[in-house]
Motif scaffolding. Structure first.
Motif, PDB file in Angstrom:
ATOM      1  N   ASP A 259       0.833  -1.203   0.000  1.00 45.39           N
ATOM      2  CA  ASP A 259       0.000   0.000   0.000  1.00 45.39           C
ATOM      3  C   ASP A 259       0.871   1.257   0.000  1.00 45.39           C
ATOM      4  O   ASP A 259       0.537   2.252  -0.659  1.00 45.39           O
ATOM      5  N   VAL A 260       1.981   1.231   0.731  1.00 46.46           N
ATOM      6  CA  VAL A 260       2.892   2.374   0.753  1.00 46.46           C
ATOM      7  C   VAL A 260       3.482   2.595  -0.636  1.00 46.46           C
ATOM      8  O   VAL A 260       3.536   3.724  -1.145  1.00 46.46           O
ATOM      9  N   ALA A 261       3.934   1.511  -1.264  1.00 42.93           N
ATOM     10  CA  ALA A 261       4.495   1.616  -2.618  1.00 42.93           C
ATOM     11  C   ALA A 261       3.441   2.117  -3.600  1.00 42.93           C
ATOM     12  O   ALA A 261       3.736   2.920  -4.496  1.00 42.93           O
ATOM     13  N   HIS A 262       2.212   1.656  -3.451  1.00 46.39           N
ATOM     14  CA  HIS A 262       1.118   2.135  -4.300  1.00 46.39           C
ATOM     15  C   HIS A 262       0.971   3.648  -4.180  1.00 46.39           C
ATOM     16  O   HIS A 262       0.846   4.353  -5.196  1.00 46.39           O
ATOM     17  N   ASP A 263       0.981   4.151  -2.946  1.00 45.67           N
ATOM     18  CA  ASP A 263       0.771   5.575  -2.712  1.00 45.67           C
ATOM     19  C   ASP A 263       1.910   6.406  -3.301  1.00 45.67           C
ATOM     20  O   ASP A 263       1.685   7.439  -3.946  1.00 45.67           O
ATOM     21  N   ILE A 264       3.145   5.971  -3.078  1.00 42.37           N
ATOM     22  CA  ILE A 264       4.285   6.709  -3.627  1.00 42.37           C
ATOM     23  C   ILE A 264       4.254   6.666  -5.152  1.00 42.37           C
ATOM     24  O   ILE A 264       4.531   7.668  -5.822  1.00 42.37           O
ATOM     25  N   ALA A 265       3.888   5.528  -5.716  1.00 37.43           N
ATOM     26  CA  ALA A 265       3.796   5.409  -7.173  1.00 37.43           C
ATOM     27  C   ALA A 265       2.726   6.333  -7.735  1.00 37.43           C
ATOM     28  O   ALA A 265       2.884   6.906  -8.822  1.00 37.43           O
ATOM     29  N   GLN A 266       1.618   6.499  -7.011  1.00 32.43           N
ATOM     30  CA  GLN A 266       0.591   7.438  -7.445  1.00 32.43           C
ATOM     31  C   GLN A 266       1.159   8.859  -7.528  1.00 32.43           C
ATOM     32  O   GLN A 266       0.888   9.592  -8.482  1.00 32.43           O
ATOM     33  N   MET A 267       1.934   9.237  -6.528  1.00 30.60           N
ATOM     34  CA  MET A 267       2.563  10.552  -6.542  1.00 30.60           C
ATOM     35  C   MET A 267       3.530  10.690  -7.715  1.00 30.60           C
ATOM     36  O   MET A 267       3.516  11.692  -8.440  1.00 30.60           O
ATOM     37  N   VAL A 268       4.389   9.687  -7.911  1.00 30.23           N
ATOM     38  CA  VAL A 268       5.363   9.743  -8.998  1.00 30.23           C
ATOM     39  C   VAL A 268       4.657   9.823 -10.348  1.00 30.23           C
ATOM     40  O   VAL A 268       5.044  10.604 -11.224  1.00 30.23           O
TER      41      VAL A 268
ATOM     42  N   LYS B  48       5.207  -0.435  -9.732  1.00 30.33           N
ATOM     43  CA  LYS B  48       3.829   0.063  -9.670  1.00 30.33           C
ATOM     44  C   LYS B  48       3.635   1.297 -10.553  1.00 30.33           C
ATOM     45  O   LYS B  48       2.550   1.503 -11.109  1.00 30.33           O
ATOM     46  N   VAL B  49       4.669   2.142 -10.688  1.00 28.83           N
ATOM     47  CA  VAL B  49       4.553   3.289 -11.593  1.00 28.83           C
ATOM     48  C   VAL B  49       4.294   2.818 -13.014  1.00 28.83           C
ATOM     49  O   VAL B  49       3.390   3.309 -13.704  1.00 28.83           O
ATOM     50  N   VAL B  50       5.086   1.853 -13.469  1.00 26.67           N
ATOM     51  CA  VAL B  50       4.912   1.322 -14.828  1.00 26.67           C
ATOM     52  C   VAL B  50       3.525   0.718 -14.983  1.00 26.67           C
ATOM     53  O   VAL B  50       2.827   0.966 -15.980  1.00 26.67           O
ATOM     54  N   ALA B  51       3.090  -0.055 -13.983  1.00 30.33           N
ATOM     55  CA  ALA B  51       1.776  -0.704 -14.075  1.00 30.33           C
ATOM     56  C   ALA B  51       0.649   0.323 -14.050  1.00 30.33           C
ATOM     57  O   ALA B  51      -0.314   0.226 -14.829  1.00 30.33           O
ATOM     58  N   GLN B  52       0.744   1.320 -13.179  1.00 38.83           N
ATOM     59  CA  GLN B  52      -0.331   2.302 -13.052  1.00 38.83           C
ATOM     60  C   GLN B  52      -0.448   3.192 -14.288  1.00 38.83           C
ATOM     61  O   GLN B  52      -1.558   3.564 -14.698  1.00 38.83           O
ATOM     62  N   LEU B  53       0.672   3.541 -14.900  1.00 43.98           N
ATOM     63  CA  LEU B  53       0.620   4.375 -16.105  1.00 43.98           C
ATOM     64  C   LEU B  53       0.160   3.585 -17.326  1.00 43.98           C
ATOM     65  O   LEU B  53      -0.297   4.172 -18.313  1.00 43.98           O
ATOM     66  N   ALA B  54       0.300   2.275 -17.266  1.00 43.93           N
ATOM     67  CA  ALA B  54      -0.285   1.372 -18.276  1.00 43.93           C
ATOM     68  C   ALA B  54       0.116   1.727 -19.711  1.00 43.93           C
ATOM     69  O   ALA B  54      -0.688   1.646 -20.631  1.00 43.93           O
ATOM     70  N   GLY B  55       1.365   2.148 -19.893  1.00 37.55           N
ATOM     71  CA  GLY B  55       1.860   2.407 -21.236  1.00 37.55           C
ATOM     72  C   GLY B  55       1.506   3.756 -21.807  1.00 37.55           C
ATOM     73  O   GLY B  55       1.859   4.053 -22.959  1.00 37.55           O
ATOM     74  N   TYR B  56       0.811   4.623 -21.037  1.00 45.40           N
ATOM     75  CA  TYR B  56       0.360   5.898 -21.595  1.00 45.40           C
ATOM     76  C   TYR B  56       1.517   6.844 -21.915  1.00 45.40           C
ATOM     77  O   TYR B  56       1.472   7.563 -22.910  1.00 45.40           O
ATOM     78  N   LEU B  57       2.540   6.871 -21.060  1.00 41.62           N
ATOM     79  CA  LEU B  57       3.700   7.727 -21.316  1.00 41.62           C
ATOM     80  C   LEU B  57       4.780   6.900 -22.006  1.00 41.62           C
ATOM     81  O   LEU B  57       5.333   5.980 -21.405  1.00 41.62           O
ATOM     82  N   PRO B  58       5.099   7.188 -23.263  1.00 41.28           N
ATOM     83  CA  PRO B  58       6.029   6.328 -24.006  1.00 41.28           C
ATOM     84  C   PRO B  58       7.440   6.317 -23.458  1.00 41.28           C
ATOM     85  O   PRO B  58       8.195   5.376 -23.720  1.00 41.28           O
ATOM     86  N   PHE B  59       7.803   7.340 -22.672  1.00 45.30           N
ATOM     87  CA  PHE B  59       9.165   7.370 -22.128  1.00 45.30           C
ATOM     88  C   PHE B  59       9.291   6.584 -20.824  1.00 45.30           C
ATOM     89  O   PHE B  59      10.404   6.428 -20.304  1.00 45.30           O
TER      90      PHE B  59
ATOM     91  N   SER C  50      16.165   4.465 -14.485  1.00 50.15           N
ATOM     92  CA  SER C  50      16.922   5.713 -14.634  1.00 50.15           C
ATOM     93  C   SER C  50      16.060   6.935 -14.372  1.00 50.15           C
ATOM     94  O   SER C  50      16.580   8.030 -14.149  1.00 50.15           O
ATOM     95  N   ILE C  51      14.732   6.762 -14.370  1.00 48.92           N
ATOM     96  CA  ILE C  51      13.817   7.885 -14.115  1.00 48.92           C
ATOM     97  C   ILE C  51      13.544   8.027 -12.620  1.00 48.92           C
ATOM     98  O   ILE C  51      13.679   9.107 -12.048  1.00 48.92           O
ATOM     99  N   VAL C  52      13.142   6.953 -11.982  1.00 44.99           N
ATOM    100  CA  VAL C  52      12.839   6.951 -10.544  1.00 44.99           C
ATOM    101  C   VAL C  52      14.016   6.324  -9.825  1.00 44.99           C
ATOM    102  O   VAL C  52      14.249   5.118  -9.924  1.00 44.99           O
ATOM    103  N   ARG C  53      14.747   7.123  -9.092  1.00 41.24           N
ATOM    104  CA  ARG C  53      16.028   6.661  -8.534  1.00 41.24           C
ATOM    105  C   ARG C  53      16.394   7.488  -7.307  1.00 41.24           C
ATOM    106  O   ARG C  53      15.814   8.559  -7.073  1.00 41.24           O
TER     107      ARG C  53
END
Length: 306
Positions: free
Chosen positions: A216-225, A257-268, A276-279
């Protein structure tokens, strides 16, 4: 012997303050002062700055402080602390107490905006072909703050960014009520150090990495990212602070979770690029102190251009 001018820096955090003297980006002396009351804390820092200045004059001062801060120089309360959960600090004159004791140019900004500047100039944002045009620095610890360096300058508007108090979509079946005295379950109220202690019943560093509640913590941080990436297209989102840098296992969960939540919408943002993006910050725990140095350099440059 170095011919670079002496620069003073103050990194004012919720639990401790670092007062430093530097030449260029090299920090030559650093003293830690506990953050107690504004009067006690700022007076101790100011006394040290005066003593150092008498021994070797400073050319500029940079102040990176926890917030929220009034950063509009035209405002009557410029450099003051705005309403904050930190007891006793609302209304404190941060800029006046520190810049007022030195006869040199000074700049004040949030500690996270300063850290973002340092990372752009000397850290993660400087690792490619040139300085990153958009970088976000997040610290997760006593609170949650985020700063942005946009084209090499800190992001300001009516205020500075207050990302810690955005509302994010909660994880399904997560009933934790949050810990923010203003908003309960804003992102700071969900994942800061005090929030984790309230959520888990003990400090987060005492919870095993495989505890399912970290999901749940990772989910919340991923939502913010994800919100940051969607709204700013930042090239890097650096997660520092005690929570951010203290749990590499949590960072791995956040990335997935960031990759899963964005579901391919952002191509980068892909499984291949997310590392290399979230670090963590490339400067580690030096990003904050070097942020104060970066602000001092900017104050000196601005004075020379006037």
């Amino acid at each position: 012997m170095s011919t670079l001018p002496y620069l003073a820096g103050v990194e004012l955090g919720g639990t401790k303050v670092f007062v430093l003297r530097a030449r260029g980006r090299t920090i030559e002396e650093r003293v830690m002062i506990p953050t107690t009351t504004p009067q006690e804390t700022l007076s101790a820092a100011a006394a040290l700055l005066r003593r150092w200045h008498e021994a070797g004059p400073f050319e500029a001062l940079g102040i990176g402080s926890f917030g929220p801060l009034r950063l509009d120089r035209a405002a009557a309360d410029f450099g003051h602390m705005l309403p904050t959960p930190k007891p006793g600090w609302t209304g404190a004159d941060i800029y006046g107490a520190l810049a007022g004791v030195l006869p040199c140019p000074a700049a004040i900004d949030t500690d996270v905006n300063g850290a973002a500047l340092a990372e752009v100039r000397w850290g993660a944002g400087a690792e490619g072909d040139g300085p990153s045009d958009c970088l976000c620095y997040i610290t997760i610890g006593t609170g949650l703050g985020a700063g942005f360096a946009l084209h090499g300058r800190p992001l300001h508007g009516a205020m500075h960014p207050e990302l810690g108090h955005i509302m994010t979509r909660r994880a399904p079946d997560d009933s934790f009520e949050g810990a923010c005295p203003f908003h309960s379950d804003c992102i700071e109220g969900l994942v800061s150090g005090p929030a984790l202690a309230k959520r888990f019943g003990v400090a987060g560093n005492r919870i095993a990495a495989d505890d399912p509640r970290w999901d749940d913590v990772a989910h919340d941080i991923a939502q913010m990212v994800g919100t940051i990436l969607l709204t700013t297209a930042a090239r890097q989102v650096l997660i520092g602070g005690g929570v951010g840098m203290g749990r590499t296992d949590l960072l791995e969960r956040v990335r997935a979770k960031v990759v899963a939540q964005l579901a391919g919408y952002l191509p980068f943002v892909t499984e291949a690029t997310i590392g290399s993006i979230v670090r963590p910050p490339a400067l580690g725990d030096q990003a904050g102190p070097l942020g104060a140095v970066a602000l001092a350099m900017d104050a000196l440059e601005a004075a020379r251009l006037r």
